[in-house]
Write a protein that holds these residues in place. Structure first.
Motif, mmCIF file in Angstrom:
data_model
loop_
_atom_site.group_PDB
_atom_site.id
_atom_site.type_symbol
_atom_site.label_atom_id
_atom_site.label_comp_id
_atom_site.label_asym_id
_atom_site.label_seq_id
_atom_site.Cartn_x
_atom_site.Cartn_y
_atom_site.Cartn_z
ATOM 1 N N ALA A 270 0.728 -1.230 0.051
ATOM 2 C CA ALA A 270 0.072 0.116 -0.029
ATOM 3 C C ALA A 270 0.950 1.452 -0.054
ATOM 4 N N GLY A 271 1.997 1.167 0.537
ATOM 5 C CA GLY A 271 2.919 2.590 0.572
ATOM 6 C C GLY A 271 3.275 2.750 -0.804
ATOM 7 N N LYS A 272 3.249 1.940 -1.809
ATOM 8 C CA LYS A 272 3.847 2.309 -2.903
ATOM 9 C C LYS A 272 2.809 2.400 -4.008
ATOM 10 N N PHE A 273 1.963 1.679 -4.078
ATOM 11 C CA PHE A 273 0.914 1.278 -5.282
ATOM 12 C C PHE A 273 -0.326 1.753 -4.568
ATOM 13 N N ARG A 274 -1.232 1.872 -5.524
ATOM 14 C CA ARG A 274 -2.585 1.693 -5.325
ATOM 15 C C ARG A 274 -3.191 0.296 -5.637
ATOM 16 N N VAL A 275 -3.731 -0.407 -4.531
ATOM 17 C CA VAL A 275 -3.786 -1.763 -4.462
ATOM 18 C C VAL A 275 -5.316 -2.077 -4.785
ATOM 19 N N ASN A 276 -5.468 -2.626 -5.495
ATOM 20 C CA ASN A 276 -6.944 -3.437 -5.789
ATOM 21 C C ASN A 276 -6.826 -4.825 -5.440
ATOM 22 N N HIS A 277 -8.153 -5.137 -5.395
ATOM 23 C CA HIS A 277 -8.599 -6.542 -5.012
ATOM 24 C C HIS A 277 -8.135 -7.427 -6.103
ATOM 25 N N LEU A 278 -7.724 -8.741 -5.714
ATOM 26 C CA LEU A 278 -6.824 -9.573 -6.850
ATOM 27 C C LEU A 278 -7.744 -9.567 -8.086
ATOM 28 N N TYR A 279 -8.999 -9.838 -8.144
ATOM 29 C CA TYR A 279 -10.015 -10.042 -9.283
ATOM 30 C C TYR A 279 -10.390 -8.761 -9.862
ATOM 31 N N ASP A 280 -10.220 -7.423 -9.270
ATOM 32 C CA ASP A 280 -10.977 -6.460 -9.727
ATOM 33 C C ASP A 280 -10.530 -6.149 -11.197
ATOM 34 N N ASN A 281 -9.419 -6.303 -11.762
ATOM 35 C CA ASN A 281 -9.179 -6.363 -13.208
ATOM 36 C C ASN A 281 -8.488 -7.306 -13.638
ATOM 37 N N PRO A 282 -9.293 -8.321 -14.312
ATOM 38 C CA PRO A 282 -8.610 -9.708 -15.045
ATOM 39 C C PRO A 282 -7.272 -9.676 -15.598
ATOM 40 N N ASN A 283 -7.020 -8.280 -16.234
ATOM 41 C CA ASN A 283 -5.851 -8.309 -17.062
ATOM 42 C C ASN A 283 -4.470 -7.478 -16.445
ATOM 43 N N ASP A 284 -4.889 -7.346 -15.260
ATOM 44 C CA ASP A 284 -3.538 -6.579 -14.337
ATOM 45 C C ASP A 284 -2.746 -7.753 -13.815
ATOM 46 N N ILE A 285 -1.414 -7.399 -13.387
ATOM 47 C CA ILE A 285 -0.518 -8.381 -12.796
ATOM 48 C C ILE A 285 -0.748 -8.636 -11.698
ATOM 49 N N LYS A 286 -0.712 -9.893 -11.269
ATOM 50 C CA LYS A 286 -1.374 -10.094 -9.852
ATOM 51 C C LYS A 286 -0.104 -10.653 -8.986
ATOM 52 N N ILE A 287 -0.420 -10.054 -7.551
ATOM 53 C CA ILE A 287 0.854 -10.230 -6.685
ATOM 54 C C ILE A 287 0.071 -11.227 -5.701
ATOM 55 N N VAL A 288 0.512 -12.142 -5.444
ATOM 56 C CA VAL A 288 -0.098 -13.207 -4.322
ATOM 57 C C VAL A 288 0.913 -13.760 -3.792
ATOM 58 N N SER A 289 0.368 -14.328 -2.421
ATOM 59 C CA SER A 289 1.371 -15.212 -1.481
ATOM 60 C C SER A 289 1.087 -16.474 -1.587
#
Length: 992
Positions: free
Chosen positions: A777-796
């Protein structure tokens, strides 16, 4: 009888004629029996005194001095060859037998000859010896010895550490040939100390000179010369045997400078009994020290009237090591003992060489990189070793093997005390110091003061049962937890007779060096009240150097360990990386060595250390590459003499020990500068200059300050470095260089730091799962994982939805392990000799890591990223091993592992990083930004191993995080295992 007047004898012309003949006698009173001896052998010892072989049983020959295994050609080409019995537990080094990572591996002895060896030699005793004393002197044999002359039993000796002698007169036949038989057995089962371990095992034989000493019936047994604490008075002693009228004797003595031949002091004393003692002043005698090893020759001649009947000689160095409080002084000057641990390993000879020049060269190399003393780990060096130390100027601490009794201790004292280099005597290594053992050591300390008044006593290396434990019951009942858990009553008992302590340091200077804290050490060490010599600091091990295989090809030790390591590397497809692993490993070891030695020097209670090791001791565990130098006493990659002296010299500049090496532009840097000064002069008119230098040698900022004059023997804060971290455009490695210049000293030191600017990510918005949102959150605007199906996803963690997204062309960054087989990771190099732990890292050429300053491996800029992290293990994965950052395991148990790599999955890309990203670590922010920038720019993509979504699904359990050892769990394990330092790490396979 009138006493001899020495001055009148000198004025009598007849004296010089007598002197000529007496010198001839003196010159011929040692007869060497070295050379070829008749030999036979029996595989067993059937009685406490073996039976003498028959004459025709001596069907072989051996040379003296030599171990039996060094005479194999002579023995194996003889008729006794078929009788030979060899150590049955021998087996070649084979790391493939290690079935699990934490399995211990022990080097087994080579198949040495076991049994009883009988030596026979015919010696003619001329008639003129009839009124002489004939003494058989054996410089060393392993381990039990029986002696016969003309079939008559002369005596028995047990012990492998020192010389010994027996009189032969009672059995001699004069004006005739005499048959001397010496039996040597290595079947006692006693294996105490490093002289009897490793490749050589309990190798048997007469390993040093055999001589006849011909004297008058009245003769010297020994002589000893030592100074008082002030170095103003010399105390002379001599023991005389074989007389019933000592008052008729005269002892003429003199001290000679061997460089000039000049007599420095001389005189005469008349004995009252067999023990002669006298005192003289020390005026005009120069001091012996590790800096200037000035030696003198001592000559004593025994007269009855004008008749010379015996002589004895030795060397002498005017020196005295004394304790005052917690300090040590050599010749009245404070000294800091910078030592190494010697484990009796000799790669090219297997057993200790008898060539003094070998030891001279070895000691010179150790001194060149700053060492000034040697601790012998449970063994006594041979005469050649001690003579080399006397001549080159290095201090020694000898250490008795476990199980030695008073008789063997007395032999050690009498053997070593005539060598000025030997200043310390240790009671052993890491045995349990309960009340019974402490009482025993108190008696040995008393013997030491009787036999070696100028020596210091160390009760034991590492005080198990007092300051630490293997089991809590080791500490006994009288324990306290302040300032740490220990037994104060036992410590008090040790203080009553101990001069120094070989103090353990709770692993913070060895096993757990990554968390070493000099402030914690100072808080605890206040209880010792003695000079503390930190026990076995270091113990970190580097990778094997396969290039050394050819140098060992024709040695007794051989090349098995190299062959085994090579085979494992080939089986794992890593043989081409062996040289890279070795080089990177040595560089990592250099970083940790610097941290360890600087932590020791920052502690105000230590007065020295023995570093494990000065050179590699590869007879332990199939390889023990812990040395500053390799096994051939050569520098390792990345090290230089100048760099080693910066941390291992008499005088060392230090910072405050903050482990933070990652700096952020604009932050404030502040650190005290300390000086650990153990030179021999006061620092006068000192000025400190410092510079923050980039790799291109440009100076970012600098400063200077003057310091007060500082006497030797001090650790003091001398100033402070403060600056604002400069603003730069990209991450840079910088070096903080500090130099002290004064009227009489010029010393420097330097430290690597990494400066990171704010990373400006290409992506402004990311899609991440809930567990990562706070970190991002400190560096990016963070969206929910499936808000945009085409965005790069960052997961644990991975699930079927994410895998489908990747297969269809999406890019995913996995920050975690998600069920892959993993291995816990810390910024802690593996321990030498072990089959577990990591020994190197490799950073491969890649857009992600190219943005972070590195030299192809993970130095201190990765400390926080490694701490509490994990790696993914590829051993059982059907995925090509192509790491971006590789973590290299021990070569004895190979684990292919990576903490950063990428995969092509279907049409998409999966980037996996298992490092521990921390909000307060600039390198974490920068590396994470680099990963995400790479993920967002397909034009930068490198080729990556291809795997299908179906295959990927096999390596995780949906919705279940992989558990790895946390830092807290590792700390708990470390505390539980205490001294042993075996932090439990397991490879976990889940979802298989």
């Amino acid at each position: 009888m009138r006493k001899t007047n020495y001055l009148k004898v000198l004025s009598n012309p007849l004296f010089y004629l007598i002197l000529f003949f007496s010198n001839c006698i003196f010159a011929q009173n040692i007869i060497s029996l070295n050379g070829v001896w008749d030999f036979t052998y029996k595989p067993v010892l059937t009685d406490s005194i073996p039976d003498l072989p028959l004459t025709d049983e001596f069907m072989a020959h051996v040379t003296v001095p030599a171990y039996w295994d060094d005479c194999r050609e002579l023995i194996e080409n003889s008729e006794i060859a078929k009788k030979l019995h060899r150590y049955e537990g021998a087996s070649p080094v084979d790391f493939s037998t290690i079935e699990k990572e934490r399995q211990g591996y022990r080097t087994k002895p080579l198949p040495y000859i076991q049994g009883v060896g009988y030596y026979r030699k015919s010696i003619r005793f001329p008639s003129k010896w009839k009124n002489k004393s004939v003494l058989l002197q054996i410089g060393g044999a392993s381990q039990e010895v029986w002696i016969w002359l003309n079939g008559k039993f002369i005596g028995y000796h047990f012990g492998h550490s020192t010389k010994f002698e027996f009189p032969l007169n009672d059995a001699a036949i004069f004006n005739s040939e005499n048959e001397l038989v010496v039996a040597v057995s290595n079947l006692s089962g006693y294996d105490g100390g490093f002289m009897l371990s490793g490749y050589k095992g309990r190798s048997g034989g007469i390993y040093r000179d055999v001589e006849l000493r011909i004297t008058g019936l009245t003769h010297f047994d020994n002589c000893f010369l030592y100074p008082d604490e002030n170095l103003e008075t010399l105390n002379w002693t001599a023991n005389i045997s074989g007389s019933d009228d000592y008052k008729s004797l005269a002892v003429n003595w003199r001290l000679i400078d061997p460089l000039t031949g000049n007599i420095v002091k001389e005189g005469e004393v008349n004995p009252e009994d067999s023990f002669v003692k006298w005192k003289t002043d020390a005026v005009g005698i120069k001091h012996w020290s590790d800096r200037v090893p000035k030696l003198y020759n001592v000559e004593l001649k025994l007269f009855r009237g004008n008749e010379p009947i015996d002589s004895i000689s030795s060397v002498f160095g005017l020196r005295r090591l004394v304790r005052k409080g917690i300090d040590l002084y050599l010749n009245g000057e404070p000294i800091y003992l910078r030592g190494v641990t010697d484990h009796c390993y000799f790669p090219q000879t297997c057993t200790p060489p008898v060539d003094k020049n070998y030891y001279v060269d070895m000691i010179k190399r150790l001194k060149e990189v700053g060492f000034n003393w040697i601790r012998f780990h449970t063994w006594i060096p041979n005469e050649e070793y001690m003579q080399a130390a006397d001549e080159t100027g290095i201090l020694l601490m000898v250490e008795a093997p476990g199980g030695y009794g008073e008789k063997e201790w007395i032999e050690i004292f009498e053997t070593c005390r005539v060598h000025p280099s030997v200043v310390l005597y240790s009671g052993g290594n890491e045995l349990l110091l309960d009340e019974q053992k402490i009482k025993w050591l108190s008696g040995i300390a008393g013997l030491q003061k009787d036999y070696v008044p100028d020596g210091l006593f160390n009760p034991q290396e590492a005080l198990r049962g007092v300051e630490y434990y293997w089991r809590l019951s080791d500490l006994g009942n009288d324990t306290t937890h302040k300032p740490f858990i220990h037994n104060p009553e036992r410590l008090k008992s040790l203080q009553e007779f101990s001069d120094v302590f070989g103090q353990y340091g709770w692993g913070h200077l060895s096993y757990f060096a990554e968390r070493g804290d000099s402030k914690m050490l100072d808080e605890r060490m206040v209880v010792y009240e003695r000079p503390c010599l930190s026990h076995e600091v270091g113990i970190k091990g580097n990778y094997i150097n396969l290039d050394h295989e050819s140098r060992m090809q024709y040695t007794r030790v051989g090349t098995e360990r190299f062959k085994s390591a090579r085979n494992l590397l080939e089986q794992n497809g890593l043989i081409e990386n062996a040289s890279l692993y070795y080089n990177n490993s040595c560089r990592w070891l250099s970083v940790l060595r610097k941290q360890i030695l600087e932590n020791v020097r920052r502690s105000k209670y230590y007065r020295g250390y023995d570093f494990l090791g000065g050179h590699d001791h590869n007879h332990i565990g199939g390889g023990y590459e812990a040395g500053v130098l390799n096994e051939f006493f050569e520098l390792k990659p990345g090290d230089s003499v100048d760099d080693l002296l910066k941390i291992n010299g008499e005088t060392v500049l230090l910072l405050d020990g903050n482990k933070k090496h990652n700096l952020k532009t604009g932050e404030e840097f502040s650190s005290p500068v300390l000086l650990s000064h153990w030179g021999n002069k006061t620092v006068k008119n000192g000025r400190v200059e410092w510079m923050l230098i980039m790799d291109n040698n440009s100076v970012l900022t600098r400063g200077a300050f003057k310091i007060n004059d500082m006497p030797a023997g001090k650790l003091e804060e001398i100033g402070r470095i403060e600056f604002t971290v400069p603003v730069i455009d990209k991450a840079e490695k910088v070096n903080l260089f500090v130099r002290l210049n004064s009227d009489n000293y010029a010393v420097s030191n330097d430290w690597d730091y990494w400066i990171f600017p704010d990373e400006k990510p290409i992506m402004k918005t990311v899609c991440a799962d809930d567990s990562l949102s706070a970190m991002l959150a400190g560096k990016f605007r963070v969206n929910h994982l499936y808000d945009n199906p085409n965005d790069i996803k960052i997961v644990s963690k991975l699930d079927t939805g994410i895998i489908g997204f990747i297969e269809n062309g999406g890019t995913t960054v996995l920050l975690g392990n998600s069920g892959f087989p993993t291995h816990s990771l810390q910024y802690n190099m593996g321990l030498a000799g072990r089959t577990h732990g990591n020994l190197a890292t490799v950073i491969n050429n890649h857009p992600v890591t190219n943005s972070i300053p590195n030299d192809g491996w993970c130095s201190s800029q990765f400390r926080e990223l490694f701490t509490g992290a994990s790696t993914i293990v590829f051993n059982d994965l059907d995925i090509p091993f192509k790491p971006i950052i590789e973590v290299v395991s021990s070569y004895k148990f190979i684990i292919r592992q990576s903490c950063l790599f990428e995969l092509s999955v279907g049409k998409g890309r999966l980037i996996i990083c298992t490092l521990n990203f921390k909000n307060d670590d600039p390198a974490s922010d920068y590396l994470l930004g680099s990963i995400l920038n790479y993920a967002g720019n397909r034009l930068l993509y490198k080729s990556a191993p291809v795997i299908s979504g179906e295959e990927l699904s096999r390596y995780f359990v949906a919705g279940d995080d992989q558990e790895v050892n946390s830092a807290e769990e590792i700390d708990k394990d470390a505390r539980n295992e205490n001294k042993r330092g075996n932090i439990r790490e397991q490879i976990k396979h889940r979802g298989k």
